[in-house]
Design an enzyme around this catalytic site. Sequence first.
Site, PDB file in Angstrom:
ATOM      1  N   GLY A 221       0.724  -1.334  -0.026  1.00 12.51           N
ATOM      2  CA  GLY A 221      -0.058  -0.102   0.055  1.00 12.51           C
ATOM      3  C   GLY A 221       1.058   1.362  -0.072  1.00 12.51           C
ATOM      4  O   GLY A 221       0.379   2.504   0.471  1.00 12.51           O
ATOM      5  N   THR A 223       1.793   3.553  -2.679  1.00 11.78           N
ATOM      6  CA  THR A 223       1.078   4.547  -3.340  1.00 11.78           C
ATOM      7  C   THR A 223      -0.202   5.086  -2.441  1.00 11.78           C
ATOM      8  O   THR A 223      -0.516   6.124  -2.436  1.00 11.78           O
ATOM      9  CB  THR A 223       0.735   4.139  -4.720  1.00 11.78           C
ATOM     10  OG1 THR A 223       1.938   3.508  -5.397  1.00 11.78           O
ATOM     11  CG2 THR A 223       0.009   5.133  -5.476  1.00 11.78           C
ATOM     12  N   GLU A 246       5.046   6.589 -12.029  1.00 11.18           N
ATOM     13  CA  GLU A 246       4.010   5.080 -12.490  1.00 11.18           C
ATOM     14  C   GLU A 246       3.015   5.043 -12.996  1.00 11.18           C
ATOM     15  O   GLU A 246       2.533   4.481 -13.895  1.00 11.18           O
ATOM     16  CB  GLU A 246       4.409   4.041 -11.327  1.00 11.18           C
ATOM     17  CG  GLU A 246       3.986   2.678 -11.530  1.00 11.18           C
ATOM     18  CD  GLU A 246       3.941   1.826 -10.245  1.00 11.18           C
ATOM     19  OE1 GLU A 246       4.310   0.606 -10.277  1.00 11.18           O
ATOM     20  OE2 GLU A 246       3.764   2.188  -9.065  1.00 11.18           O
ATOM     21  N   ARG A 255      -7.962   7.254  -7.825  1.00 14.17           N
ATOM     22  CA  ARG A 255      -7.927   6.789  -6.557  1.00 14.17           C
ATOM     23  C   ARG A 255      -8.109   7.672  -5.249  1.00 14.17           C
ATOM     24  O   ARG A 255      -8.681   7.152  -4.336  1.00 14.17           O
ATOM     25  CB  ARG A 255      -6.369   6.354  -6.122  1.00 14.17           C
ATOM     26  CG  ARG A 255      -5.858   5.234  -7.296  1.00 14.17           C
ATOM     27  CD  ARG A 255      -5.985   3.799  -6.906  1.00 14.17           C
ATOM     28  NE  ARG A 255      -5.242   3.644  -5.489  1.00 14.17           N
ATOM     29  CZ  ARG A 255      -3.748   3.023  -5.759  1.00 14.17           C
ATOM     30  NH1 ARG A 255      -3.534   2.796  -6.816  1.00 14.17           N
ATOM     31  NH2 ARG A 255      -3.337   2.665  -4.423  1.00 14.17           N
ATOM     32  N   GLU A 384      19.150  -1.360  -3.351  1.00 12.10           N
ATOM     33  CA  GLU A 384      20.255  -0.584  -4.273  1.00 12.10           C
ATOM     34  C   GLU A 384      21.076   0.091  -3.914  1.00 12.10           C
ATOM     35  O   GLU A 384      22.242   0.341  -4.302  1.00 12.10           O
ATOM     36  CB  GLU A 384      19.416   0.013  -5.360  1.00 12.10           C
ATOM     37  CG  GLU A 384      18.495  -0.943  -6.107  1.00 12.10           C
ATOM     38  CD  GLU A 384      17.790   0.051  -7.247  1.00 12.10           C
ATOM     39  OE1 GLU A 384      17.696  -0.649  -8.374  1.00 12.10           O
ATOM     40  OE2 GLU A 384      17.528   1.125  -7.033  1.00 12.10           O
ATOM     41  N   ARG A 430      16.002  11.242  12.526  1.00 15.08           N
ATOM     42  CA  ARG A 430      16.920  11.969  12.904  1.00 15.08           C
ATOM     43  C   ARG A 430      16.803  12.862  14.042  1.00 15.08           C
ATOM     44  O   ARG A 430      17.560  13.442  14.695  1.00 15.08           O
ATOM     45  CB  ARG A 430      17.481  12.483  11.746  1.00 15.08           C
ATOM     46  CG  ARG A 430      18.803  13.631  12.079  1.00 15.08           C
ATOM     47  CD  ARG A 430      19.053  13.840  10.666  1.00 15.08           C
ATOM     48  NE  ARG A 430      19.961  12.427   9.855  1.00 15.08           N
ATOM     49  CZ  ARG A 430      20.357  12.603   8.381  1.00 15.08           C
ATOM     50  NH1 ARG A 430      19.840  13.684   7.871  1.00 15.08           N
ATOM     51  NH2 ARG A 430      20.971  11.536   7.913  1.00 15.08           N
TER      52      ARG A 430
END
Length: 459
Positions: A221, A223, A246, A255, A384, A430
């Site tokens: 969920g 998005t 996307e 949506r 990544e 932070r």
Amino acid sequence: MAEPFIPEGMNLPYSLEAERAVLACLLMDPECLDRLQSTGFRTELFYRPEHKAIYNAMLALDARGAVVEPLAVITELQDSSQFGDPAAARQYIRELADLLPSTQNAEAYAKVVGDKFLKRSLIDTANEILDEARDDSEEANIILDSAEQKIYNIRQGKNTGNASRFGDILIDKVVTHLANLSGPEREKYLGTPSGWRDLDNMISGLNRSDLIIVGARPAMGKTSFALNLAANVAKKGHKVLFFSLEMTKEQLAERVISMEARIQGNKMRNGRLSPQDWTNFSTAAGALHEIPLYFDDTSNITVNEMKSRIRRMKDVDVVLIDYLQLMQSGTRVESRVQEVSQITRNLKLLAKDLEVPVIVLCQLSRNTEARGKAHRPQLADLRESGSIEQDADIVLMLYREDYYQQDPGEEENMDRNDINTVEIIVAKNRHGPVGSIDLAWNSEYTLFTTIEKRSENEF
């Protein structure tokens, strides 16, 4: 070094008379200080160093609750050694006190001082841009973005010059910020509310200059969470810009209306809306029509292009990006890891330079599936590049335990309170604590809502 636009030996633009008049007004009427500060007047607008020292002394007195008057300013200058020669300080303050300008014109004098400061800033910036343009080691688009950023900073009233003294920052920035936070309009200076009370309590809202990463596996969920967040913020009147790499603008709008009108997503796709659905649609569309929520569905957009669009829109309060793995740096790199590192660094600089919270969705690695039943995500699952964790101020992760309950026997043994619940894990913060909060999840309408908790006295 490029030849400066102002010939050597010639003073940069400033008005000695206007600077002296501003200080004289402050000595005659201490209430002028509040009036000028409310317009954004600050120390760096003065050109003459002695005028900066006098104004800082006034700010220091005001911060302590002392009256700003000539003798107090002289004493403050002597104690702080900002002016140099004490005798010269006394004489100069007396001269200012004898000027007797009209305090009603204090703002007009301050405007002249500010205009001269802007011209000096433009001259300095133009010289810097000229130097960069003559340097063949940088690509043209990088120089152009740098030039645009410098001009934007001047327009926004940011100082892009040299380092600032701690005391100046303390008085000019920190004290003012704390006073605003404790004042009657404190809500204007707090982080932008996300719309979920428990989350806001943990991260203090969406704070300017923060890079917030929202990580999750597919189907968790991400998005929907971002769209719920965008709608929550925009409904409170905050300007939101949502970059989607996307989905199209139309899909995003569908949506949002499905979520707000409580219409099942499949009905929005096949058009089989009941009369009640149309009534709900009309009501929600009317309520949301004017909210400041903007969608940009440009494919392959770079961070620099995003920054330019945010600047041109002006006064954007929150930026959302869906999602990191689809972004490209726009420059040549040796590996995807280096590219992602470059992207996240630029996203952090975007948030810092434009002073806006930037929320970026990020897909987690398959490590969560490889851990057997321990599917709960961790910071190491960020895909990544380790720079994602490093550059982020806050990392949120979405986790739905019921999604992994594939075995019917296991599902029967689940705590039923976990069904349709999403855990928001604050994995990095932070500025405060880490931990987790729960939100209610309605998959029919892709809706996230706060779970109302009963007090111990409720049955």
